[in-house]
Motif scaffolding. Structure first.
Motif, PDB file in Angstrom:
ATOM      1  N   LYS A  53       0.869  -1.315   0.098  1.00 26.08           N
ATOM      2  CA  LYS A  53      -0.082  -0.143   0.004  1.00 26.08           C
ATOM      3  C   LYS A  53       0.763   1.267   0.067  1.00 26.08           C
ATOM      4  N   GLU A  54       1.936   1.374   0.695  1.00 27.88           N
ATOM      5  CA  GLU A  54       2.761   2.463   0.757  1.00 27.88           C
ATOM      6  C   GLU A  54       3.438   2.722  -0.637  1.00 27.88           C
ATOM      7  N   VAL A  55       3.890   1.693  -1.452  1.00 28.40           N
ATOM      8  CA  VAL A  55       4.551   1.945  -2.529  1.00 28.40           C
ATOM      9  C   VAL A  55       3.694   2.508  -3.467  1.00 28.40           C
ATOM     10  N   TYR A  56       2.423   1.806  -3.507  1.00 26.83           N
ATOM     11  CA  TYR A  56       1.407   2.283  -4.516  1.00 26.83           C
ATOM     12  C   TYR A  56       0.995   3.895  -3.916  1.00 26.83           C
ATOM     13  N   ALA A  57       0.726   4.160  -2.855  1.00 24.12           N
ATOM     14  CA  ALA A  57       0.547   5.467  -2.530  1.00 24.12           C
ATOM     15  C   ALA A  57       1.608   6.445  -3.036  1.00 24.12           C
ATOM     16  N   ALA A  58       2.817   6.026  -2.945  1.00 26.66           N
ATOM     17  CA  ALA A  58       3.988   6.913  -3.491  1.00 26.66           C
ATOM     18  C   ALA A  58       3.758   7.174  -4.890  1.00 26.66           C
ATOM     19  N   LEU A  59       3.443   5.943  -5.633  1.00 26.46           N
ATOM     20  CA  LEU A  59       3.545   5.948  -7.063  1.00 26.46           C
ATOM     21  C   LEU A  59       2.329   6.768  -7.366  1.00 26.46           C
ATOM     22  N   VAL A  60       1.140   6.692  -6.850  1.00 31.87           N
ATOM     23  CA  VAL A  60      -0.080   7.628  -6.995  1.00 31.87           C
ATOM     24  C   VAL A  60       0.359   8.994  -7.078  1.00 31.87           C
ATOM     25  N   VAL A  69       4.595   3.601 -14.394  1.00 34.69           N
ATOM     26  CA  VAL A  69       5.512   2.283 -14.196  1.00 34.69           C
ATOM     27  C   VAL A  69       6.069   1.730 -15.181  1.00 34.69           C
ATOM     28  N   VAL A  70       5.341   1.836 -16.726  1.00 35.70           N
ATOM     29  CA  VAL A  70       5.946   1.569 -17.632  1.00 35.70           C
ATOM     30  C   VAL A  70       7.328   2.187 -17.889  1.00 35.70           C
ATOM     31  N   ARG A  71       7.268   3.719 -17.708  1.00 31.34           N
ATOM     32  CA  ARG A  71       8.396   4.549 -17.905  1.00 31.34           C
ATOM     33  C   ARG A  71       9.612   4.027 -16.775  1.00 31.34           C
ATOM     34  N   ARG A  74       0.102  12.061 -15.100  1.00 34.18           N
ATOM     35  CA  ARG A  74       0.170  11.135 -15.855  1.00 34.18           C
ATOM     36  C   ARG A  74      -0.294   9.754 -14.919  1.00 34.18           C
ATOM     37  N   SER A  75      -0.749   8.828 -15.694  1.00 33.23           N
ATOM     38  CA  SER A  75      -1.391   7.552 -14.893  1.00 33.23           C
ATOM     39  C   SER A  75      -0.419   6.876 -14.312  1.00 33.23           C
ATOM     40  N   VAL A  76      -0.628   6.109 -13.218  1.00 31.83           N
ATOM     41  CA  VAL A  76       0.293   5.086 -12.523  1.00 31.83           C
ATOM     42  C   VAL A  76       0.593   4.202 -13.375  1.00 31.83           C
TER      43      VAL A  76
END
Length: 58
Positions: free
Chosen positions: A23-30, A44-46, A38-40
């Motif tokens: 969850k904490e990694v996803y929150a940082a990505l968001v 992630v692709v970049r 840009r979208s998550v």
């Protein structure tokens, strides 16, 4: 080089997969994705593309 190819891919050239983040990694990505407007998924692709390019250049 790979980054250029990723940007030129059409929807039919893409493969879908699932990735499960803590969850904490996803929150940082968001947050990061929002900061770059840009979208998550695009972020992630970049990031993965850059990591592959760096690995291949070694």
């Amino acid at each position: 080089m790979l980054g250029i190819l990723i940007e030129q891919m059409s929807q039919t050239d893409r493969v879908q997969t699932s990735v499960y983040f803590p969850k904490e990694v996803y929150a940082a990505l968001v947050k990061w994705a929002e900061e770059e407007d840009r979208s998550v998924s695009n972020l992630v692709v970049r990031l993965v593309t850059k990591a592959i390019e760096e690995k291949e250049s070694k």
